[in-house]
Design a protein around this motif. Structure first.
Motif, PDB file in Angstrom:
ATOM      1  N   LEU A  41       0.827  -1.216   0.000  1.00 43.73           N
ATOM      2  CA  LEU A  41       0.000   0.000   0.000  1.00 43.73           C
ATOM      3  C   LEU A  41       0.860   1.265   0.000  1.00 43.73           C
ATOM      4  O   LEU A  41       0.536   2.245  -0.657  1.00 43.73           O
ATOM      5  N   LYS A  42       1.960   1.211   0.734  1.00 42.44           N
ATOM      6  CA  LYS A  42       2.858   2.387   0.774  1.00 42.44           C
ATOM      7  C   LYS A  42       3.439   2.641  -0.609  1.00 42.44           C
ATOM      8  O   LYS A  42       3.531   3.771  -1.057  1.00 42.44           O
ATOM      9  N   LYS A  43       3.806   1.542  -1.271  1.00 43.55           N
ATOM     10  CA  LYS A  43       4.355   1.659  -2.624  1.00 43.55           C
ATOM     11  C   LYS A  43       3.346   2.355  -3.551  1.00 43.55           C
ATOM     12  O   LYS A  43       3.712   3.072  -4.461  1.00 43.55           O
ATOM     13  N   GLU A  44       2.048   2.125  -3.283  1.00 49.93           N
ATOM     14  CA  GLU A  44       0.999   2.732  -4.116  1.00 49.93           C
ATOM     15  C   GLU A  44       0.670   4.163  -3.681  1.00 49.93           C
ATOM     16  O   GLU A  44      -0.252   4.780  -4.197  1.00 49.93           O
ATOM     17  N   GLY A  45       1.372   4.644  -2.665  1.00 51.43           N
ATOM     18  CA  GLY A  45       1.195   6.039  -2.245  1.00 51.43           C
ATOM     19  C   GLY A  45       0.191   6.253  -1.128  1.00 51.43           C
ATOM     20  O   GLY A  45      -0.145   7.394  -0.799  1.00 51.43           O
ATOM     21  N   TYR A  46      -0.323   5.197  -0.539  1.00 46.34           N
ATOM     22  CA  TYR A  46      -1.290   5.355   0.550  1.00 46.34           C
ATOM     23  C   TYR A  46      -0.574   5.570   1.882  1.00 46.34           C
ATOM     24  O   TYR A  46       0.561   5.112   2.069  1.00 46.34           O
ATOM     25  N   THR A  47      -1.257   6.255   2.794  1.00 45.81           N
ATOM     26  CA  THR A  47      -0.711   6.418   4.141  1.00 45.81           C
ATOM     27  C   THR A  47      -1.078   5.180   4.947  1.00 45.81           C
ATOM     28  O   THR A  47      -2.251   4.795   4.986  1.00 45.81           O
ATOM     29  N   VAL A  48      -0.076   4.562   5.547  1.00 41.65           N
ATOM     30  CA  VAL A  48      -0.347   3.330   6.300  1.00 41.65           C
ATOM     31  C   VAL A  48       0.145   3.481   7.734  1.00 41.65           C
ATOM     32  O   VAL A  48       1.292   3.886   7.970  1.00 41.65           O
ATOM     33  N   HIS A  49      -0.732   3.198   8.680  1.00 37.44           N
ATOM     34  CA  HIS A  49      -0.339   3.141  10.088  1.00 37.44           C
ATOM     35  C   HIS A  49      -0.429   1.684  10.517  1.00 37.44           C
ATOM     36  O   HIS A  49      -1.372   0.981  10.149  1.00 37.44           O
ATOM     37  N   VAL A  50       0.543   1.241  11.304  1.00 38.84           N
ATOM     38  CA  VAL A  50       0.497  -0.150  11.757  1.00 38.84           C
ATOM     39  C   VAL A  50       0.527  -0.207  13.281  1.00 38.84           C
ATOM     40  O   VAL A  50       0.999   0.708  13.938  1.00 38.84           O
ATOM     41  N   CYS A  51      -0.002  -1.291  13.811  1.00 36.22           N
ATOM     42  CA  CYS A  51       0.194  -1.522  15.242  1.00 36.22           C
ATOM     43  C   CYS A  51       0.401  -3.006  15.515  1.00 36.22           C
ATOM     44  O   CYS A  51       0.006  -3.874  14.736  1.00 36.22           O
ATOM     45  N   GLY A  52       1.123  -3.248  16.600  1.00 34.54           N
ATOM     46  CA  GLY A  52       1.307  -4.597  17.124  1.00 34.54           C
ATOM     47  C   GLY A  52       1.032  -4.483  18.615  1.00 34.54           C
ATOM     48  O   GLY A  52       0.464  -3.481  19.055  1.00 34.54           O
ATOM     49  N   ARG A  53       1.499  -5.453  19.389  1.00 33.02           N
ATOM     50  CA  ARG A  53       1.206  -5.375  20.824  1.00 33.02           C
ATOM     51  C   ARG A  53       2.089  -4.372  21.562  1.00 33.02           C
ATOM     52  O   ARG A  53       1.766  -3.958  22.661  1.00 33.02           O
ATOM     53  N   LYS A  54       3.219  -4.024  20.916  1.00 30.75           N
ATOM     54  CA  LYS A  54       4.139  -3.130  21.646  1.00 30.75           C
ATOM     55  C   LYS A  54       4.328  -1.775  20.971  1.00 30.75           C
ATOM     56  O   LYS A  54       5.210  -1.017  21.349  1.00 30.75           O
ATOM     57  N   THR A  55       3.512  -1.457  19.991  1.00 29.79           N
ATOM     58  CA  THR A  55       3.697  -0.195  19.272  1.00 29.79           C
ATOM     59  C   THR A  55       3.080   0.972  20.043  1.00 29.79           C
ATOM     60  O   THR A  55       2.198   0.780  20.890  1.00 29.79           O
ATOM     61  N   LYS A  56       3.566   2.179  19.718  1.00 28.08           N
ATOM     62  CA  LYS A  56       3.052   3.380  20.372  1.00 28.08           C
ATOM     63  C   LYS A  56       1.568   3.572  20.010  1.00 28.08           C
ATOM     64  O   LYS A  56       0.734   3.811  20.866  1.00 28.08           O
ATOM     65  N   LEU A  57       1.296   3.424  18.714  1.00 30.95           N
ATOM     66  CA  LEU A  57      -0.107   3.514  18.284  1.00 30.95           C
ATOM     67  C   LEU A  57      -0.817   2.224  18.657  1.00 30.95           C
ATOM     68  O   LEU A  57      -0.247   1.142  18.533  1.00 30.95           O
ATOM     69  N   GLY A  58      -2.051   2.344  19.097  1.00 31.35           N
ATOM     70  CA  GLY A  58      -2.837   1.153  19.436  1.00 31.35           C
ATOM     71  C   GLY A  58      -4.011   1.005  18.484  1.00 31.35           C
ATOM     72  O   GLY A  58      -4.175   1.800  17.551  1.00 31.35           O
ATOM     73  N   ILE A  59      -4.838   0.015  18.768  1.00 29.96           N
ATOM     74  CA  ILE A  59      -5.988  -0.265  17.888  1.00 29.96           C
ATOM     75  C   ILE A  59      -6.928   0.943  17.771  1.00 29.96           C
ATOM     76  O   ILE A  59      -7.361   1.306  16.679  1.00 29.96           O
ATOM     77  N   SER A  60      -7.211   1.607  18.901  1.00 30.52           N
ATOM     78  CA  SER A  60      -8.165   2.718  18.829  1.00 30.52           C
ATOM     79  C   SER A  60      -7.562   3.916  18.089  1.00 30.52           C
ATOM     80  O   SER A  60      -8.301   4.667  17.442  1.00 30.52           O
ATOM     81  N   ASP A  61      -6.230   4.084  18.161  1.00 26.05           N
ATOM     82  CA  ASP A  61      -5.603   5.164  17.379  1.00 26.05           C
ATOM     83  C   ASP A  61      -5.810   4.912  15.893  1.00 26.05           C
ATOM     84  O   ASP A  61      -6.161   5.813  15.130  1.00 26.05           O
ATOM     85  N   LEU A  62      -5.594   3.662  15.489  1.00 24.87           N
ATOM     86  CA  LEU A  62      -5.751   3.314  14.070  1.00 24.87           C
ATOM     87  C   LEU A  62      -7.193   3.558  13.620  1.00 24.87           C
ATOM     88  O   LEU A  62      -7.431   4.089  12.533  1.00 24.87           O
ATOM     89  N   ALA A  63      -8.143   3.183  14.476  1.00 18.91           N
ATOM     90  CA  ALA A  63      -9.558   3.364  14.118  1.00 18.91           C
ATOM     91  C   ALA A  63      -9.905   4.836  13.963  1.00 18.91           C
ATOM     92  O   ALA A  63     -10.776   5.198  13.166  1.00 18.91           O
ATOM     93  N   LYS A  64      -9.228   5.710  14.731  1.00 17.13           N
ATOM     94  CA  LYS A  64      -9.496   7.156  14.623  1.00 17.13           C
ATOM     95  C   LYS A  64      -8.819   7.757  13.398  1.00 17.13           C
ATOM     96  O   LYS A  64      -9.341   8.641  12.751  1.00 17.13           O
ATOM     97  N   LEU A  65      -7.620   7.260  13.096  1.00 11.56           N
ATOM     98  CA  LEU A  65      -6.807   7.865  12.029  1.00 11.56           C
ATOM     99  C   LEU A  65      -7.177   7.403  10.624  1.00 11.56           C
ATOM    100  O   LEU A  65      -6.909   8.099   9.652  1.00 11.56           O
TER     101      LEU A  65
END
Ligand SMILES: NC(=O)c1ccc[n+]([C@@H]2O[C@H](COP(=O)([O-])OP(=O)(O)OC[C@H]3O[C@@H](n4cnc5c(N)ncnc54)[C@H](OP(=O)(O)O)[C@@H]3O)[C@@H](O)[C@H]2O)c1
Length: 262
Positions: free
Chosen positions: A23-47
């Motif tokens: 997706l990044k290669k196609e120019g889209y903005t991508v946010h990722v999360c795992g269990r230890k990332t700063k961003l969490g599931i609810s951040d991704l849902a908002k962004l």
């Protein structure tokens, strides 16, 4: 639709990371999360307006339950799970978002995914389907649509039966007590290919393969078929009756590849 933001839960590794790269290669903005990332599931849902669930099969239902209610009907909720019936059912039940089940039929280690198959199970809404198909098709993936039921039925053969066979071969091989050193000296190209597959299942991702086998509702049926086939050819070979063995092989070849006499 270039300014779409995609959030991938489980995007720090494995298939999620692969999809993030695409997706990044196609120019889209991508946010990722795992269990230890700063961003969490609810951040991704908002962004983001597209949320992708790409966590291990055993964690998928919990993650869908968590993220689903955070999404509205204009958004897309999709997954990359190797099984489709349960995840798609869960996504529909836990969210108002559009829902597409997705299963890329290859591992994240492939260097070039062009020509590989991707199954889509569109389950709710029409807005996002063309976008997703276009992303895959632009990257030369072969996109096929199926119901979750048909997908899981096919995966019972392509994955459950196949991986069960690999596990059986690995276990039998271990019981022969031959050493790797000897195998390396005596192996043929086809055996080395099989050994690589056995290694992948036993060493790299045993949990994934076990989840794929145990999570498919059709597995019991496949195990019965496998056991019957094993018993059948075993008894023919053990009896020393070569004609019977030959007949069985010929009959199977005809069923799989058609009659030579045609
Ligand atoms: N691997 C394949 O060949 C393949 C092929 C097609 C489809 N799939 C499907 O893709 C999905 C992921 O499999 P994978 O092999 O890519 O797994 P993986 O390599 O183990 O990666 C799993 C990802 O999920 C994250 N994660 C694990 N538990 C989580 C949790 N409870 N909450 C949030 N994030 C979590 C991990 O990050 P942290 O560890 O940092 O938390 C990691 O980013 C599965 O549904 C599988 O069926 C896999």
């Amino acid at each position: 639709m270039k300014n779409i933001k995609v959030g991938i839960i489980g995007g720090t590794n494995g298939m999620g990371k692969w999809f993030a790269g695409l997706l990044k290669k196609e120019g889209y903005t991508v946010h990722v999360c795992g269990r230890k990332t700063k961003l969490g599931i609810s951040d991704l849902a908002k962004l983001c307006e597209v949320i992708v669930v790409a966590v291990p099969i055993s964690a998928t239902a919990d993650i869908i339950r968590k993220v689903g209610p955070m999404l509205n009907k204009d958004m897309l909720l999709m997954d990359l799970t190797s099984l489709k019936k349960e995840p798609v059912k869960m996504m529909l039940a836990n969210s108002q978002a559009e829902v597409i089940g997705c299963h890329p039929l290859f591992g994240h280690q492939v260097k070039d995914s062009s020509g590989q198959n991707v199954i889509l199970c569109p389950a709710r809404g029409k807005k996002w389907l063309n976008w997703l198909k276009a992303v895959f098709k632009k990257n030369k993936l072969a996109v096929w649509e199926a119901t979750p039921e048909k997908h899981d039925k096919m995966m019972a053969v392509i994955q459950a039966l196949n991986h069960f066979n690999t596990i059986t071969l690995g276990m039998a091989l271990a019981r022969t007590n031959v050493t790797l050193a000897d195998i390396n000296k005596f192996s043929t190209p086809i055996f080395r290919t099989k050994l690589d597959i056995i290694r992948k299942v036993f060493v790299e991702s045993p949990e994934l393969y076990l989840d794929i086998i145990t999570g498919n509702p059709q597995t019991g049926k496949m195990l019965d078929i496998y056991e019957k086939a094993l018993k059948d050819i075993r008894s023919k070979i053990k009896s020393g009756n070569k004609t019977e063995s030959k007949k069985a092989i010929k009959k199977t070849a005809e069923k799989l590849y058609g009659s030579k006499d045609k």
